[in-house]
Scaffold this motif. Structure first.
Motif, PDB file in Angstrom:
ATOM      1  N   MET A   1       0.819  -1.182   0.000  1.00  0.00           N
ATOM      2  CA  MET A   1       0.000   0.000   0.000  1.00  0.00           C
ATOM      3  C   MET A   1       0.868   1.252   0.000  1.00  0.00           C
ATOM      4  O   MET A   1       0.516   2.226  -0.626  1.00  0.00           O
ATOM      5  N   ALA A   2       2.004   1.207   0.686  1.00  0.00           N
ATOM      6  CA  ALA A   2       2.890   2.377   0.718  1.00  0.00           C
ATOM      7  C   ALA A   2       3.361   2.726  -0.695  1.00  0.00           C
ATOM      8  O   ALA A   2       3.436   3.904  -1.051  1.00  0.00           O
ATOM      9  N   ALA A   3       3.642   1.711  -1.495  1.00  0.00           N
ATOM     10  CA  ALA A   3       4.076   1.961  -2.875  1.00  0.00           C
ATOM     11  C   ALA A   3       2.963   2.615  -3.685  1.00  0.00           C
ATOM     12  O   ALA A   3       3.220   3.520  -4.493  1.00  0.00           O
ATOM     13  N   ARG A   4       1.724   2.187  -3.472  1.00  0.00           N
ATOM     14  CA  ARG A   4       0.588   2.797  -4.182  1.00  0.00           C
ATOM     15  C   ARG A   4       0.423   4.256  -3.765  1.00  0.00           C
ATOM     16  O   ARG A   4       0.141   5.120  -4.602  1.00  0.00           O
ATOM     17  N   LEU A   5       0.605   4.538  -2.480  1.00  0.00           N
ATOM     18  CA  LEU A   5       0.511   5.920  -2.014  1.00  0.00           C
ATOM     19  C   LEU A   5       1.628   6.771  -2.605  1.00  0.00           C
ATOM     20  O   LEU A   5       1.401   7.916  -2.988  1.00  0.00           O
ATOM     21  N   LEU A   6       2.808   6.216  -2.682  1.00  0.00           N
ATOM     22  CA  LEU A   6       3.925   6.939  -3.264  1.00  0.00           C
ATOM     23  C   LEU A   6       3.636   7.253  -4.729  1.00  0.00           C
ATOM     24  O   LEU A   6       3.899   8.368  -5.194  1.00  0.00           O
ATOM     25  N   ASP A   7       3.072   6.309  -5.456  1.00  0.00           N
ATOM     26  CA  ASP A   7       2.662   6.557  -6.844  1.00  0.00           C
ATOM     27  C   ASP A   7       1.653   7.691  -6.918  1.00  0.00           C
ATOM     28  O   ASP A   7       1.750   8.567  -7.774  1.00  0.00           O
ATOM     29  N   TYR A   8       0.676   7.676  -6.006  1.00  0.00           N
ATOM     30  CA  TYR A   8      -0.338   8.737  -5.974  1.00  0.00           C
ATOM     31  C   TYR A   8       0.320  10.095  -5.755  1.00  0.00           C
ATOM     32  O   TYR A   8      -0.003  11.073  -6.430  1.00  0.00           O
ATOM     33  N   ILE A   9       1.272  10.162  -4.837  1.00  0.00           N
ATOM     34  CA  ILE A   9       1.952  11.423  -4.546  1.00  0.00           C
ATOM     35  C   ILE A   9       2.692  11.928  -5.777  1.00  0.00           C
ATOM     36  O   ILE A   9       2.582  13.098  -6.150  1.00  0.00           O
ATOM     37  N   TRP A  10       3.435  11.047  -6.448  1.00  0.00           N
ATOM     38  CA  TRP A  10       4.205  11.448  -7.628  1.00  0.00           C
ATOM     39  C   TRP A  10       3.292  11.803  -8.788  1.00  0.00           C
ATOM     40  O   TRP A  10       3.530  12.793  -9.479  1.00  0.00           O
ATOM     41  N   GLU A  11       2.255  10.988  -9.021  1.00  0.00           N
ATOM     42  CA  GLU A  11       1.352  11.246 -10.149  1.00  0.00           C
ATOM     43  C   GLU A  11       0.573  12.541  -9.948  1.00  0.00           C
ATOM     44  O   GLU A  11       0.247  13.222 -10.911  1.00  0.00           O
ATOM     45  N   ASP A  12       0.270  12.870  -8.713  1.00  0.00           N
ATOM     46  CA  ASP A  12      -0.472  14.085  -8.400  1.00  0.00           C
ATOM     47  C   ASP A  12       0.410  15.323  -8.529  1.00  0.00           C
ATOM     48  O   ASP A  12      -0.082  16.437  -8.530  1.00  0.00           O
ATOM     49  N   GLY A  13       1.701  15.116  -8.623  1.00  0.00           N
ATOM     50  CA  GLY A  13       2.632  16.232  -8.740  1.00  0.00           C
ATOM     51  C   GLY A  13       2.771  17.013  -7.445  1.00  0.00           C
ATOM     52  O   GLY A  13       3.022  18.215  -7.462  1.00  0.00           O
ATOM     53  N   ALA A  14       2.604  16.315  -6.323  1.00  0.00           N
ATOM     54  CA  ALA A  14       2.686  16.981  -5.026  1.00  0.00           C
ATOM     55  C   ALA A  14       4.088  17.522  -4.788  1.00  0.00           C
ATOM     56  O   ALA A  14       5.081  16.911  -5.177  1.00  0.00           O
ATOM     57  N   LYS A  15       4.118  18.681  -4.163  1.00  0.00           N
ATOM     58  CA  LYS A  15       5.375  19.320  -3.816  1.00  0.00           C
ATOM     59  C   LYS A  15       5.529  19.299  -2.291  1.00  0.00           C
ATOM     60  O   LYS A  15       4.540  19.142  -1.585  1.00  0.00           O
ATOM     61  N   PRO A  16       6.742  19.464  -1.790  1.00  0.00           N
ATOM     62  CA  PRO A  16       6.910  19.510  -0.336  1.00  0.00           C
ATOM     63  C   PRO A  16       5.974  20.550   0.289  1.00  0.00           C
ATOM     64  O   PRO A  16       5.852  21.664  -0.218  1.00  0.00           O
ATOM     65  N   GLY A  17       5.300  20.142   1.333  1.00  0.00           N
ATOM     66  CA  GLY A  17       4.361  21.028   2.015  1.00  0.00           C
ATOM     67  C   GLY A  17       2.924  20.889   1.542  1.00  0.00           C
ATOM     68  O   GLY A  17       2.007  21.363   2.206  1.00  0.00           O
ATOM     69  N   ASP A  18       2.701  20.261   0.377  1.00  0.00           N
ATOM     70  CA  ASP A  18       1.332  20.028  -0.091  1.00  0.00           C
ATOM     71  C   ASP A  18       0.644  19.041   0.831  1.00  0.00           C
ATOM     72  O   ASP A  18       1.272  18.133   1.377  1.00  0.00           O
ATOM     73  N   ARG A  19      -0.653  19.209   0.984  1.00  0.00           N
ATOM     74  CA  ARG A  19      -1.430  18.302   1.830  1.00  0.00           C
ATOM     75  C   ARG A  19      -1.934  17.121   1.015  1.00  0.00           C
ATOM     76  O   ARG A  19      -2.341  17.282  -0.121  1.00  0.00           O
ATOM     77  N   LEU A  20      -1.918  15.961   1.655  1.00  0.00           N
ATOM     78  CA  LEU A  20      -2.519  14.771   1.060  1.00  0.00           C
ATOM     79  C   LEU A  20      -4.002  14.764   1.401  1.00  0.00           C
ATOM     80  O   LEU A  20      -4.466  15.530   2.246  1.00  0.00           O
ATOM     81  N   LEU A  21      -4.722  13.865   0.779  1.00  0.00           N
ATOM     82  CA  LEU A  21      -6.097  13.637   1.191  1.00  0.00           C
ATOM     83  C   LEU A  21      -6.090  13.163   2.642  1.00  0.00           C
ATOM     84  O   LEU A  21      -5.084  12.639   3.128  1.00  0.00           O
ATOM     85  N   SER A  22      -7.211  13.298   3.310  1.00  0.00           N
ATOM     86  CA  SER A  22      -7.308  12.812   4.684  1.00  0.00           C
ATOM     87  C   SER A  22      -7.171  11.287   4.700  1.00  0.00           C
ATOM     88  O   SER A  22      -7.388  10.620   3.680  1.00  0.00           O
ATOM     89  N   GLU A  23      -6.843  10.766   5.857  1.00  0.00           N
ATOM     90  CA  GLU A  23      -6.742   9.308   6.005  1.00  0.00           C
ATOM     91  C   GLU A  23      -8.051   8.647   5.599  1.00  0.00           C
ATOM     92  O   GLU A  23      -8.063   7.640   4.890  1.00  0.00           O
TER      93      GLU A  23
END
Length: 59
Positions: A1-23
């Protein structure tokens, strides 16, 4: 699951300090138990990919 979340972060183009979706939103998005999502988020936090977050007061 951690790998899937990491993919989501990269695909979303998140930058340091950006918020993720809630748990809760991540659990709904991926259809996994909350304990699984917490473990994945903890793993990413241990790798300094996401910050450790304290629950809001009253949660």
């Amino acid at each position: 699951m951690a790998a899937r979340l990491l993919d989501y972060i990269w695909e979303d183009g998140a930058k340091p300090g950006d918020r993720l979706l809630s748990e809760r939103a991540l659990v709904a998005r991926y259809g996994v138990p909350r304990v699984t999502m917490r473990a994945a988020l903890s793993e990413l936090a241990a790798r300094d990919v996401v910050p450790r977050h304290q629950p809001a007061a009253g949660s």
